[in-house]
Scaffold this motif. Structure first.
Motif, PDB file in Angstrom:
ATOM      1  N   ALA A   3       0.839  -1.196   0.000  1.00 38.20           N
ATOM      2  CA  ALA A   3       0.000   0.000   0.000  1.00 38.20           C
ATOM      3  C   ALA A   3       0.877   1.251   0.000  1.00 38.20           C
ATOM      4  CB  ALA A   3      -0.905  -0.008   1.216  1.00 38.20           C
ATOM      5  N   PRO A   4       0.459   2.296  -0.715  1.00 33.86           N
ATOM      6  CA  PRO A   4       1.235   3.545  -0.722  1.00 33.86           C
ATOM      7  C   PRO A   4       1.191   4.210   0.653  1.00 33.86           C
ATOM      8  CG  PRO A   4      -0.881   3.872  -1.790  1.00 33.86           C
ATOM      9  CD  PRO A   4      -0.763   2.395  -1.527  1.00 33.86           C
ATOM     10  N   ILE A   5       2.194   5.041   0.915  1.00 35.85           N
ATOM     11  CA  ILE A   5       2.293   5.750   2.188  1.00 35.85           C
ATOM     12  C   ILE A   5       1.980   7.224   1.935  1.00 35.85           C
ATOM     13  CG2 ILE A   5       3.807   6.344   4.118  1.00 35.85           C
ATOM     14  CD1 ILE A   5       5.485   3.845   3.329  1.00 35.85           C
ATOM     15  N   VAL A   6       0.958   7.742   2.577  1.00 37.93           N
ATOM     16  CA  VAL A   6       0.536   9.138   2.362  1.00 37.93           C
ATOM     17  C   VAL A   6       1.588  10.086   2.929  1.00 37.93           C
ATOM     18  CG1 VAL A   6      -1.250  10.849   2.807  1.00 37.93           C
ATOM     19  CG2 VAL A   6      -1.876   8.464   2.427  1.00 37.93           C
ATOM     20  N   LEU A   7       1.966  11.077   2.130  1.00 37.95           N
ATOM     21  CA  LEU A   7       2.993  12.025   2.572  1.00 37.95           C
ATOM     22  C   LEU A   7       2.463  12.986   3.624  1.00 37.95           C
ATOM     23  CD1 LEU A   7       4.797  12.920  -0.790  1.00 37.95           C
ATOM     24  CD2 LEU A   7       5.673  11.551   1.100  1.00 37.95           C
ATOM     25  N   ARG A   8       1.212  13.452   3.475  1.00 32.59           N
ATOM     26  CA  ARG A   8       0.636  14.423   4.413  1.00 32.59           C
ATOM     27  C   ARG A   8      -0.731  13.923   4.879  1.00 32.59           C
ATOM     28  NH1 ARG A   8       2.452  16.949  -0.088  1.00 32.59           N
ATOM     29  NH2 ARG A   8       4.374  18.204   0.121  1.00 32.59           N
ATOM     30  N   PRO A   9      -0.765  12.974   5.794  1.00 33.77           N
ATOM     31  CA  PRO A   9      -2.036  12.376   6.232  1.00 33.77           C
ATOM     32  C   PRO A   9      -3.036  13.402   6.753  1.00 33.77           C
ATOM     33  CG  PRO A   9      -0.155  11.146   7.080  1.00 33.77           C
ATOM     34  CD  PRO A   9       0.403  12.394   6.483  1.00 33.77           C
ATOM     35  N   ASN A  77      -4.890  13.406  -6.739  1.00 35.67           N
ATOM     36  CA  ASN A  77      -3.795  14.343  -6.430  1.00 35.67           C
ATOM     37  C   ASN A  77      -3.197  14.131  -5.045  1.00 35.67           C
ATOM     38  OD1 ASN A  77      -3.580  15.877  -8.839  1.00 35.67           O
ATOM     39  ND2 ASN A  77      -5.503  16.918  -8.337  1.00 35.67           N
ATOM     40  N   ILE A  78      -3.701  13.157  -4.306  1.00 37.78           N
ATOM     41  CA  ILE A  78      -3.097  12.857  -2.997  1.00 37.78           C
ATOM     42  C   ILE A  78      -1.661  12.394  -3.220  1.00 37.78           C
ATOM     43  CG2 ILE A  78      -3.179  11.322  -0.996  1.00 37.78           C
ATOM     44  CD1 ILE A  78      -6.212  11.232  -1.323  1.00 37.78           C
ATOM     45  N   GLN A  79      -0.719  13.008  -2.535  1.00 33.92           N
ATOM     46  CA  GLN A  79       0.696  12.683  -2.710  1.00 33.92           C
ATOM     47  C   GLN A  79       1.111  11.532  -1.780  1.00 33.92           C
ATOM     48  OE1 GLN A  79       2.804  14.352  -5.157  1.00 33.92           O
ATOM     49  NE2 GLN A  79       0.637  14.659  -5.720  1.00 33.92           N
ATOM     50  N   VAL A  80       1.773  10.578  -2.366  1.00 34.27           N
ATOM     51  CA  VAL A  80       2.186   9.391  -1.610  1.00 34.27           C
ATOM     52  C   VAL A  80       3.628   9.035  -1.957  1.00 34.27           C
ATOM     53  CG1 VAL A  80      -0.164   8.442  -1.529  1.00 34.27           C
ATOM     54  CG2 VAL A  80       1.367   7.807  -3.405  1.00 34.27           C
ATOM     55  N   LYS A  81       4.208   8.196  -1.134  1.00 33.53           N
ATOM     56  CA  LYS A  81       5.495   7.599  -1.486  1.00 33.53           C
ATOM     57  C   LYS A  81       5.290   6.087  -1.631  1.00 33.53           C
ATOM     58  CE  LYS A  81       6.973   7.823   3.396  1.00 33.53           C
ATOM     59  NZ  LYS A  81       8.022   8.363   4.305  1.00 33.53           N
TER      60      LYS A  81
END
Length: 241
Positions: A3-9, A77-81
């Motif tokens: 699962a992707p990791i959200v940069l700014r939860p 557009n949610i930023q993830v790593k």
């Protein structure tokens, strides 16, 4: 897929969180009552009850639809790593691009290779356990067999035609090899017989494969050989049977 990791939860709306797994959906769908879930999560939930898990509104799989319009743009557009960030992948981007990234992620491929190796190791351990169980059963069966005649006359002339005699010799003295029998020479006979089996000669005896299966199992059940020789015997057995 990790699962992707959200940069700014803190900047992600609760409306975009799957209330079943409490993560950002990678493949989001919308219920008729406007609730967002992971496709896999909601499919499992609806298989149990045809109701939305949040407000119990009637819902079926056929009524689910992908995100559209403004909601889709906000989600994409949610930023993830990368979900493999802890394994060395430095990729960051929008969640909408995460799936295509994972298809090329070298860390993901490494994890998949590692998983395949772990599965192979698990299968190998299971096979070894089954082989050990067969050995115990074979020992019990051999203990019940009547005494066999002494077949060893000081010569190591075991060929394809008399594999059964070699099996009988080893089983007769399964855990107490007579001192006059050289275990290394017996092992050389077994190796030579196995090589004949492996080469699949056209003139191999009719029941040669069955006879060799019994011979290798008998060798494994005995205490005649060294650790290295037992390793070879086990490998031969696995390769052919």
């Amino acid at each position: 897929m990790s699962a992707p990791i959200v940069l700014r939860p803190g900047q992600v709306s609760d409306e975009l969180i799957c209330s079943i797994c409490m993560t950002i959906p990678v493949d989001p769908v919308l219920t008729p009552c406007e609730h967002v879930f992971c496709r896999g999560c909601i499919h499992q939930a609806l298989a149990v009850s045809s109701q939305c898990p949040i407000d119990r509104t009637t819902c079926t799989v056929l009524q689910l639809r992908p995100l559209r319009g403004c909601l889709s743009r906000i989600w994409s557009n949610i930023q993830v790593k990368c979900g493999n960030h802890n394994d060395g992948c430095s990729w960051t981007g929008s969640i909408g691009d995460h799936v295509s990234h994972m298809e090329q992620c070298s860390s993901a491929r490494s994890n998949q290779a590692g998983s395949a190796l772990r599965e192979a190791l698990k299968a190998l351990k299971q096979n070894n356990a089954q082989l050990e169980m067969k050995n115990v059963q074979l020992k019990k069966l051999l203990q019940k067999r009547p005494n066999l005649p002494i077949l060893f006359q000081g010569e190591y002339n075991y060929r394809r035609e008399n594999v059964v005699e070699l099996s009988q010799l080893i089983s007769r003295y399964l855990e107490k090899k007579p001192a006059e029998i050289n275990a290394n020479q017996i092992f050389n006979c077994v190796r030579s017989l196995y090589m004949d089996l492996e080469k699949k000669f056209a003139d191999n005896p009719e029941h040669y494969q069955i006879d060799m299966k019994m011979l290798l199992a008998t060798c494994e059940a005995s205490n005649w050989f060294s650790a290295r020789q037992y390793e070879n015997i086990r490998n031969w057995y696995r390769e052919q049977f």
